[in-house]
Design a protein around this motif. Structure first.
Motif, PDB file in Angstrom:
ATOM      1  N   TRP A  47      -2.401   4.007   8.625  1.00 64.34           N
ATOM      2  CA  TRP A  47      -2.316   4.841   7.386  1.00 64.34           C
ATOM      3  C   TRP A  47      -0.723   4.230   7.373  1.00 64.34           C
ATOM      4  O   TRP A  47      -0.560   4.606   6.399  1.00 64.34           O
ATOM      5  CB  TRP A  47      -2.544   6.004   8.344  1.00 64.34           C
ATOM      6  N   ASN A  48      -0.577   3.359   7.606  1.00 65.18           N
ATOM      7  CA  ASN A  48       0.746   2.822   6.530  1.00 65.18           C
ATOM      8  C   ASN A  48       1.612   3.608   6.797  1.00 65.18           C
ATOM      9  O   ASN A  48       2.278   4.650   5.341  1.00 65.18           O
ATOM     10  CB  ASN A  48       0.899   2.238   5.293  1.00 65.18           C
ATOM     11  N   ARG A  71       1.012  -1.437   0.259  1.00 66.74           N
ATOM     12  CA  ARG A  71       0.330   0.011   0.161  1.00 66.74           C
ATOM     13  C   ARG A  71       1.121   1.350  -0.015  1.00 66.74           C
ATOM     14  O   ARG A  71       1.874   0.810   0.613  1.00 66.74           O
ATOM     15  CB  ARG A  71      -1.122  -0.105   1.221  1.00 66.74           C
ATOM     16  N   PRO A  72       0.498   2.386  -1.129  1.00 60.57           N
ATOM     17  CA  PRO A  72       1.125   3.641  -0.668  1.00 60.57           C
ATOM     18  C   PRO A  72       1.452   4.432   0.795  1.00 60.57           C
ATOM     19  O   PRO A  72       0.350   3.852   1.730  1.00 60.57           O
ATOM     20  CB  PRO A  72       0.523   4.189  -1.668  1.00 60.57           C
ATOM     21  N   HIS A  88       1.188  12.816   5.413  1.00 55.75           N
ATOM     22  CA  HIS A  88       0.381  12.714   4.121  1.00 55.75           C
ATOM     23  C   HIS A  88      -1.072  13.519   5.281  1.00 55.75           C
ATOM     24  O   HIS A  88      -2.161  12.181   4.517  1.00 55.75           O
ATOM     25  CB  HIS A  88       1.105  10.753   5.101  1.00 55.75           C
ATOM     26  N   GLY A  98       0.523   6.684   3.676  1.00 60.78           N
ATOM     27  CA  GLY A  98      -0.416   7.276   4.392  1.00 60.78           C
ATOM     28  C   GLY A  98      -1.686   6.663   3.300  1.00 60.78           C
ATOM     29  O   GLY A  98      -2.863   8.076   3.730  1.00 60.78           O
ATOM     30  N   THR A  99      -1.960   5.850   3.263  1.00 63.25           N
ATOM     31  CA  THR A  99      -3.167   5.254   3.204  1.00 63.25           C
ATOM     32  C   THR A  99      -3.741   4.048   3.840  1.00 63.25           C
ATOM     33  O   THR A  99      -3.194   3.574   3.926  1.00 63.25           O
ATOM     34  CB  THR A  99      -3.391   4.358   2.142  1.00 63.25           C
ATOM     35  N   PRO A 100      -5.036   4.448   4.368  1.00 62.96           N
ATOM     36  CA  PRO A 100      -5.723   3.623   5.411  1.00 62.96           C
ATOM     37  C   PRO A 100      -5.896   1.922   5.146  1.00 62.96           C
ATOM     38  O   PRO A 100      -6.260   1.550   4.059  1.00 62.96           O
ATOM     39  CB  PRO A 100      -7.316   4.303   5.997  1.00 62.96           C
ATOM     40  N   ASP A 101      -5.282   0.950   6.094  1.00 66.25           N
ATOM     41  CA  ASP A 101      -5.848  -0.626   6.116  1.00 66.25           C
ATOM     42  C   ASP A 101      -7.167  -0.138   5.758  1.00 66.25           C
ATOM     43  O   ASP A 101      -7.990  -0.577   6.874  1.00 66.25           O
ATOM     44  CB  ASP A 101      -5.010  -1.022   7.302  1.00 66.25           C
TER      45      ASP A 101
END
Length: 542
Positions: A416-417, A53-54, A229, A56-59
């Motif tokens: 949020w990775n 996953r990039p 992010h 800042g992207t939520p799980d």
């Protein structure tokens, strides 16, 4: 007399080496406790939890949009929850008991031992117990956990139960309790709160007030990651925002600081940010607002603060925590909120579980004096109380997974990775073991017990150190570091306590440089210190 954090407001070597081995191995901690596997592979700073996953992207598998963090001050697990196994949560790893239901825990002293005892008041002694770097290492004593009385006096063996803490006991029984949440380092408040925000104390071992131009941690803070992010956050504070312990955070993010009243408004409106740090009263108002000219502030007046460090009335802190959590439970945001309640460090109070070895966060070693006990950030501090409350918490649940304050960072990073800041947060256990994500169990939150009336602590407040009878026994030997030249200064009835910085490390209050952003914090602290110097009185930090 050493200057403490409260002075500024008012005027061991147990285990070394890595706690995590590459390839998901285990390491043996002090006292033989085995650390669980942390991850399939050892992670490094600046790596993300999920490479697919990039950043800042939520799980999408974690149905949490709001994380509320409430860190209180200075109590060990046994000090608050030692009695919990007999009072509603048999899986809690608290005291062992005799046939009369009394705790059997003891610590050696001259002529015998001091046994765990119920505290006679909801206030605490002014100058003890002690949780400095040296005192904590003496208390742990290579995992024997028999040096608390030697370091802090009889008070270290005191405890409270559900009579004085009904809300906390109810919280622990209704949501998920941590049996193995340790402070991040075996020392005082400031370093442990830095671990919460940055995954490292970067050299700090005591509560020394930072200068306005002190450098930030080498690899940034969790706030830097969130900002990068576009993930919202706030530090809601009562008198002083904890983010000023890393001055660059407050200077760079003034719009992220908000008074505590705004927190209750945001809860009611369902407009909480993604991450909320909520701070109690750290003790400024009761010093500046209540000092008669020419007189020191009475100890029982100084005890009426809400962060629960000595000498404070613990019922006031529980009332504050209750107000915060109830606001969260009543919020429209509750169905997708996770609330974390825990303590920065043990405050010098006894705990029976040896802290495990810990992974060093970075290459920065603790800044120690020539007579300090040698060591590094390679062992946790003693256990602290911790509960995670969420609709997805396991009701009446207990987790035995090893956690420390960087587990909060690990969960935020996982949700949020976000890239890790240090080896510690990169490899910390997240908070998923507190949760059952298959279905929410508490969309309609349970009704918790009300906090006990804080008025008792106002009327019956005593800050005198209780002295307990010595149990004469040949079974106990005085726990200490006999080869340490400073040990003789830690005899339990003669040692001053509080969150005292190391000798020779306390300089003058930092110059604010005219920066208006530090006036609410550092300048206010300087004003309080001036009051203290003029009128006397001593405020130990815990």
């Amino acid at each position: 007399m050493p200057v403490t954090r409260r002075d500024l407001l008012a005027g061991s070597a147990a285990a070394a080496g890595l706690a995590v081995l590459g390839g998901g191995g285990t390491a043996r901690a002090a006292g033989g406790l085995m650390l669980p596997n942390r991850s399939p592979a050892f992670r490094h700073p600046d790596t993300v939890p999920d490479a697919t996953r990039p950043p800042g992207t939520p799980d999408p598998k974690i149905p949490i949009d709001h994380i509320v963090i409430l860190m209180m001050e200075n109590h060990s697990f046994d000090n608050y929850f030692g009695m919990l196994p007999r009072l509603g949560q048999p899986k809690a790893d608290g005291f062992r008991f005799d046939r009369r239901g009394k705790p059997t825990a003891t610590n050696p002293t001259k002529g015998g031992a001091i046994r765990a005892f119920k505290m006679p008041t909801v206030c605490q002694p002014e100058h003890e117990p002690n949780q400095s770097w040296d005192a904590t290492h003496i208390s742990i004593n290579h995992g024997k956990m028999d040096g608390f009385v030697a370091a802090s006096g009889d008070i270290a063996m005191g405890y409270w139960d559900d009579e004085d803490l009904p809300f906390y006991y109810s919280l622990a029984k209704n949501f998920t309790l941590a049996n193995r949440w340790f402070s991040s380092a075996p020392c005082q408040t400031y370093p442990n709160r830095r671990f919460l925000m940055a995954g490292t104390a970067y050299g700090l071992v005591s509560s020394v007030l930072p200068g306005v131009n002190d450098p930030p941690p080498p690899n940034g803070t969790i706030f830097d990651r969130l900002n990068a992010h576009g993930i919202s956050w706030k530090n809601y504070f009562t008198d002083l925002p904890q983010t000023f312990l890393i001055p660059s955070v407050g200077k760079s993010n003034p719009t992220n600081l908000a008074p505590i009243a705004t927190f209750f408004t945001d809860c009611a409106l369902g407009t909480l940010p993604a991450v909320s740090f909520v701070d109690p009263d750290f003790g400024l108002a009761d010093v500046i607002g209540g000092l008669p000219p020419g007189q020191p502030v009475p100890e029982n007046v100084r005890a009426q603060g809400s962060d629960e460090e000595n000498p404070q009335n613990i019922r006031l802190g529980a009332a504050f925590s209750g107000a915060v959590l109830n606001a969260v439970l009543d919020s429209p945001a509750w169905p997708r909120t996770l609330f974390i309640w825990f303590y920065d460090e043990h405050g010098g109070y006894y705990d029976h579980v040896p802290p495990p070895a810990a992974i060093a966060p970075d290459k920065i070693k603790p800044v120690l004096g020539p007579d300090d006990i040698k060591g590094g950030y390679t062992i946790y501090g003693p256990r602290v109380p911790a509960v995670v409350a969420s609709p997805y918490s396991k009701p009446h649940g207990v987790t035995n997974v090893v956690h420390d304050h960087t587990s909060v960072l690990a969960f935020i990073e996982q949700k949020w990775n976000l890239p890790a800041m240090t080896h510690r947060d990169a490899n910390a256990n997240s908070l998923l073991d507190f949760l059952d994500l298959s279905k929410p169990r508490s969309l309609d939150p349970p009704t918790l017990a009300k906090p006990a009336d804080p008025g008792k602590g106002v009327v019956d407040c005593s800050t005198k150190e209780p002295h307990r009878p010595v149990i004469a026994t040949g079974q106990h030997k005085h726990g200490h570091h006999p080869d340490h030249p400073k040990h003789k200064h830690h005899h339990h009835r003669k040692h001053g306590g509080g969150d005292a910085p190391h000798e020779g490390r306390v300089g003058p209050l930092p110059n604010t440089g005219g920066d208006p952003l530090v006036v609410p914090a550092l300048a206010a602290i300087a004003a309080a210190a001036a009051v203290k110097r003029r009128y006397g009185g001593r405020r130990p930090e815990g």
